[in-house]
Design a protein around this motif. Structure first.
Motif, PDB file in Angstrom:
ATOM      1  N   PHE A 133       0.833  -1.199   0.000  1.00 53.92           N
ATOM      2  CA  PHE A 133       0.000   0.000   0.000  1.00 53.92           C
ATOM      3  C   PHE A 133       0.872   1.254   0.000  1.00 53.92           C
ATOM      4  O   PHE A 133       0.643   2.187  -0.775  1.00 53.92           O
ATOM      5  CB  PHE A 133      -0.917  -0.016   1.226  1.00 53.92           C
ATOM      6  N   CYS A 134       1.877   1.272   0.869  1.00 52.62           N
ATOM      7  CA  CYS A 134       2.761   2.448   0.966  1.00 52.62           C
ATOM      8  C   CYS A 134       3.528   2.684  -0.331  1.00 52.62           C
ATOM      9  O   CYS A 134       3.683   3.838  -0.763  1.00 52.62           O
ATOM     10  CB  CYS A 134       3.734   2.287   2.133  1.00 52.62           C
ATOM     11  N   ILE A 135       3.991   1.622  -0.955  1.00 53.42           N
ATOM     12  CA  ILE A 135       4.739   1.771  -2.210  1.00 53.42           C
ATOM     13  C   ILE A 135       3.824   2.299  -3.312  1.00 53.42           C
ATOM     14  O   ILE A 135       4.176   3.242  -4.029  1.00 53.42           O
ATOM     15  CB  ILE A 135       5.396   0.432  -2.609  1.00 53.42           C
ATOM     16  N   ALA A 136       2.645   1.696  -3.455  1.00 54.19           N
ATOM     17  CA  ALA A 136       1.710   2.145  -4.494  1.00 54.19           C
ATOM     18  C   ALA A 136       1.277   3.592  -4.250  1.00 54.19           C
ATOM     19  O   ALA A 136       1.203   4.388  -5.185  1.00 54.19           O
ATOM     20  CB  ALA A 136       0.489   1.227  -4.540  1.00 54.19           C
ATOM     21  N   PHE A 137       1.020   3.935  -3.008  1.00 54.63           N
ATOM     22  CA  PHE A 137       0.610   5.301  -2.679  1.00 54.63           C
ATOM     23  C   PHE A 137       1.745   6.288  -2.949  1.00 54.63           C
ATOM     24  O   PHE A 137       1.515   7.381  -3.471  1.00 54.63           O
ATOM     25  CB  PHE A 137       0.168   5.362  -1.214  1.00 54.63           C
ATOM     26  N   SER A 138       2.982   5.891  -2.637  1.00 49.42           N
ATOM     27  CA  SER A 138       4.139   6.766  -2.886  1.00 49.42           C
ATOM     28  C   SER A 138       4.358   6.986  -4.376  1.00 49.42           C
ATOM     29  O   SER A 138       4.672   8.105  -4.805  1.00 49.42           O
ATOM     30  CB  SER A 138       5.392   6.175  -2.257  1.00 49.42           C
ATOM     31  N   VAL A 139       4.200   5.944  -5.164  1.00 45.72           N
ATOM     32  CA  VAL A 139       4.340   6.083  -6.618  1.00 45.72           C
ATOM     33  C   VAL A 139       3.264   7.017  -7.161  1.00 45.72           C
ATOM     34  O   VAL A 139       3.540   7.880  -8.008  1.00 45.72           O
ATOM     35  CB  VAL A 139       4.290   4.695  -7.312  1.00 45.72           C
ATOM     36  N   ALA A 140       2.032   6.872  -6.665  1.00 45.87           N
ATOM     37  CA  ALA A 140       0.947   7.758  -7.109  1.00 45.87           C
ATOM     38  C   ALA A 140       1.223   9.207  -6.705  1.00 45.87           C
ATOM     39  O   ALA A 140       0.970  10.129  -7.485  1.00 45.87           O
ATOM     40  CB  ALA A 140      -0.386   7.287  -6.527  1.00 45.87           C
ATOM     41  N   LEU A 141       1.762   9.418  -5.507  1.00 44.06           N
ATOM     42  CA  LEU A 141       2.108  10.775  -5.079  1.00 44.06           C
ATOM     43  C   LEU A 141       3.184  11.370  -5.976  1.00 44.06           C
ATOM     44  O   LEU A 141       3.115  12.542  -6.362  1.00 44.06           O
ATOM     45  CB  LEU A 141       2.585  10.779  -3.627  1.00 44.06           C
ATOM     46  N   TYR A 142       4.194  10.573  -6.309  1.00 48.30           N
ATOM     47  CA  TYR A 142       5.265  11.055  -7.179  1.00 48.30           C
ATOM     48  C   TYR A 142       4.723  11.422  -8.562  1.00 48.30           C
ATOM     49  O   TYR A 142       5.085  12.454  -9.134  1.00 48.30           O
ATOM     50  CB  TYR A 142       6.364  10.000  -7.291  1.00 48.30           C
ATOM     51  N   GLN A 143       3.846  10.586  -9.092  1.00 45.42           N
ATOM     52  CA  GLN A 143       3.257  10.876 -10.400  1.00 45.42           C
ATOM     53  C   GLN A 143       2.368  12.116 -10.345  1.00 45.42           C
ATOM     54  O   GLN A 143       2.328  12.895 -11.298  1.00 45.42           O
ATOM     55  CB  GLN A 143       2.469   9.675 -10.913  1.00 45.42           C
ATOM     56  N   ALA A 144       1.657  12.316  -9.244  1.00 44.95           N
ATOM     57  CA  ALA A 144       0.845  13.522  -9.086  1.00 44.95           C
ATOM     58  C   ALA A 144       1.743  14.760  -9.025  1.00 44.95           C
ATOM     59  O   ALA A 144       1.414  15.800  -9.600  1.00 44.95           O
ATOM     60  CB  ALA A 144      -0.012  13.424  -7.830  1.00 44.95           C
ATOM     61  N   TYR A 145       2.877  14.641  -8.363  1.00 42.47           N
ATOM     62  CA  TYR A 145       3.838  15.742  -8.306  1.00 42.47           C
ATOM     63  C   TYR A 145       4.365  16.059  -9.708  1.00 42.47           C
ATOM     64  O   TYR A 145       4.449  17.226 -10.101  1.00 42.47           O
ATOM     65  CB  TYR A 145       4.986  15.369  -7.358  1.00 42.47           C
ATOM     66  N   LYS A 146       4.704  15.008 -10.464  1.00 38.47           N
ATOM     67  CA  LYS A 146       5.167  15.212 -11.839  1.00 38.47           C
ATOM     68  C   LYS A 146       4.078  15.846 -12.694  1.00 38.47           C
ATOM     69  O   LYS A 146       4.355  16.741 -13.499  1.00 38.47           O
ATOM     70  CB  LYS A 146       5.604  13.876 -12.461  1.00 38.47           C
ATOM     71  N   LEU A 147       2.838  15.413 -12.506  1.00 41.58           N
ATOM     72  CA  LEU A 147       1.720  15.963 -13.267  1.00 41.58           C
ATOM     73  C   LEU A 147       1.547  17.455 -12.974  1.00 41.58           C
ATOM     74  O   LEU A 147       1.325  18.250 -13.893  1.00 41.58           O
ATOM     75  CB  LEU A 147       0.438  15.191 -12.945  1.00 41.58           C
ATOM     76  N   LEU A 148       1.668  17.838 -11.725  1.00 45.00           N
ATOM     77  CA  LEU A 148       1.592  19.254 -11.380  1.00 45.00           C
ATOM     78  C   LEU A 148       2.736  20.051 -12.006  1.00 45.00           C
ATOM     79  O   LEU A 148       2.551  21.193 -12.427  1.00 45.00           O
ATOM     80  CB  LEU A 148       1.587  19.439  -9.865  1.00 45.00           C
ATOM     81  N   THR A 149       3.898  19.429 -12.097  1.00 41.45           N
ATOM     82  CA  THR A 149       5.033  20.091 -12.745  1.00 41.45           C
ATOM     83  C   THR A 149       4.753  20.280 -14.231  1.00 41.45           C
ATOM     84  O   THR A 149       5.059  21.343 -14.792  1.00 41.45           O
ATOM     85  CB  THR A 149       6.317  19.261 -12.543  1.00 41.45           C
ATOM     86  N   TYR A 150       4.175  19.278 -14.882  1.00 49.44           N
ATOM     87  CA  TYR A 150       3.825  19.412 -16.303  1.00 49.44           C
ATOM     88  C   TYR A 150       2.804  20.526 -16.503  1.00 49.44           C
ATOM     89  O   TYR A 150       2.886  21.286 -17.465  1.00 49.44           O
ATOM     90  CB  TYR A 150       3.256  18.103 -16.860  1.00 49.44           C
ATOM     91  N   ILE A 151       1.843  20.605 -15.599  1.00 52.33           N
ATOM     92  CA  ILE A 151       0.811  21.647 -15.713  1.00 52.33           C
ATOM     93  C   ILE A 151       1.438  23.032 -15.552  1.00 52.33           C
ATOM     94  O   ILE A 151       1.089  23.964 -16.278  1.00 52.33           O
ATOM     95  CB  ILE A 151      -0.321  21.399 -14.688  1.00 52.33           C
ATOM     96  N   GLU A 152       2.381  23.163 -14.618  1.00 55.53           N
ATOM     97  CA  GLU A 152       3.063  24.448 -14.422  1.00 55.53           C
ATOM     98  C   GLU A 152       3.839  24.877 -15.665  1.00 55.53           C
ATOM     99  O   GLU A 152       3.954  26.053 -15.956  1.00 55.53           O
ATOM    100  CB  GLU A 152       4.027  24.369 -13.243  1.00 55.53           C
ATOM    101  N   LYS A 153       4.384  23.898 -16.383  1.00 51.38           N
ATOM    102  CA  LYS A 153       5.186  24.191 -17.576  1.00 51.38           C
ATOM    103  C   LYS A 153       4.332  24.233 -18.845  1.00 51.38           C
ATOM    104  O   LYS A 153       4.864  24.184 -19.945  1.00 51.38           O
ATOM    105  CB  LYS A 153       6.288  23.145 -17.732  1.00 51.38           C
ATOM    106  N   ASN A 154       3.012  24.306 -18.679  1.00 54.41           N
ATOM    107  CA  ASN A 154       2.060  24.338 -19.793  1.00 54.41           C
ATOM    108  C   ASN A 154       2.162  23.105 -20.697  1.00 54.41           C
ATOM    109  O   ASN A 154       1.986  23.193 -21.899  1.00 54.41           O
ATOM    110  CB  ASN A 154       2.222  25.622 -20.618  1.00 54.41           C
ATOM    111  N   ASN A 155       2.448  21.976 -20.088  1.00 52.59           N
ATOM    112  CA  ASN A 155       2.462  20.701 -20.812  1.00 52.59           C
ATOM    113  C   ASN A 155       1.340  19.796 -20.313  1.00 52.59           C
ATOM    114  O   ASN A 155       1.498  18.580 -20.243  1.00 52.59           O
ATOM    115  CB  ASN A 155       3.806  19.988 -20.623  1.00 52.59           C
ATOM    116  N   ALA A 156       0.213  20.389 -19.960  1.00 50.84           N
ATOM    117  CA  ALA A 156      -0.892  19.606 -19.409  1.00 50.84           C
ATOM    118  C   ALA A 156      -1.444  18.616 -20.433  1.00 50.84           C
ATOM    119  O   ALA A 156      -1.841  17.515 -20.080  1.00 50.84           O
ATOM    120  CB  ALA A 156      -2.000  20.521 -18.917  1.00 50.84           C
ATOM    121  N   PHE A 157      -1.452  19.003 -21.708  1.00 54.32           N
ATOM    122  CA  PHE A 157      -1.983  18.131 -22.754  1.00 54.32           C
ATOM    123  C   PHE A 157      -0.826  17.476 -23.497  1.00 54.32           C
ATOM    124  O   PHE A 157      -0.650  17.668 -24.694  1.00 54.32           O
ATOM    125  CB  PHE A 157      -2.871  18.925 -23.716  1.00 54.32           C
ATOM    126  N   SER A 158      -0.041  16.693 -22.774  1.00 55.59           N
ATOM    127  CA  SER A 158       1.105  16.025 -23.384  1.00 55.59           C
ATOM    128  C   SER A 158       1.030  14.525 -23.111  1.00 55.59           C
ATOM    129  O   SER A 158       0.247  14.052 -22.283  1.00 55.59           O
ATOM    130  CB  SER A 158       2.414  16.595 -22.831  1.00 55.59           C
TER     131      SER A 158
END
Length: 149
Positions: free
Chosen positions: A47-72
Motif C-alpha cells: 500500500f505504501c509503495i503504491a501510494f508513494s508512486v501515485a504521489l510522485y506521479q501527481a507531483y510530476k503531473l503538477l510540474t507538467y501543468i506548471e510548464k504548460n504541458n498539461a496536454f502532453s
C-alpha cells in the motif's frame, strides 16, 4: 498542491519506518495472532509503495501543468500510472479485509476495522474515477493524437 503532496509523502515514509515497531509490539501483546504479521506487513508496505508512486506521479503531473504541458503524452502517462496505483491500493485493501476476516474467524475476535477499509476503497475508487475522467480528454487531444500517428 505540491506542498501537500510532499507532506503526504513524509507521512507515508514515517509510517513505513514505524510500521515494523508497531507490528512487533502487537505480536508480543497477542501471540495467538502473530502469524498474521507477515501478510499484514506485505499489504501495508505494498500500500505504501503504491501510494508513494501515485504521489510522485501527481507531483510530476503538477510540474507538467506548471510548464504548460498539461496536454502532453507525459501527462497521460502519469495519469495512467496513478490509475494503476489506485487499483493496486484497492486490491491491497481488499486483501487486508480478507485477512482481518480470517483472523477474526480464527481468534473469535472482532473485525472492527473492516468499515474503515471499505471507506478507503470508496475514496480510492473516487480518485480512480476522477483520474479516468481526466484521462479521456487527454487521449482525444489533437496534440497527442498527432504524435501517436
Amino acid at each position: 498542491m505540491k506542498v501537500i503532496i510532499f507532506l503526504a509523502g513524509i507521512a507515508v515514509l514515517s509510517l513505513c519506518i514505524w510500521l515494523p515497531v508497531i507490528a512487533v509490539r502487537d505480536a508480543r501483546l497477542h501471540p495467538d495472532t502473530a502469524y498474521f504479521l507477515i501478510p499484514f506487513l506485505v499489504c501495508a508496505y505494498g500500500f505504501c509503495i503504491a501510494f508513494s508512486v501515485a504521489l510522485y506521479q501527481a507531483y510530476k503531473l503538477l510540474t507538467y501543468i506548471e510548464k504548460n504541458n498539461a496536454f502532453s503524452e507525459l501527462s497521460l502517462k502519469s495519469l495512467k500510472i496513478i490509475k494503476k496505483c489506485a487499483f493496486t491500493v484497492i486490491f491491497l485493501i481488499l486483501l487486508g479485509i480478507v485477512s482481518l476476516k480470517v483472523c477474526a474467524k480464527v481468534t473469535g475476535g472482532d473485525a472492527a476495522p473492516i468499515p474503515l477499509g471499505l471507506m478507503g476503497i470508496l475514496a480510492t475508487s473516487i480518485i480512480a474515477a476522477i483520474v479516468d475522467a481526466l484521462q479521456k480528454p487527454l487521449e482525444n487531444a489533437p496534440d497527442i493524437k498527432s504524435k501517436n500517428e
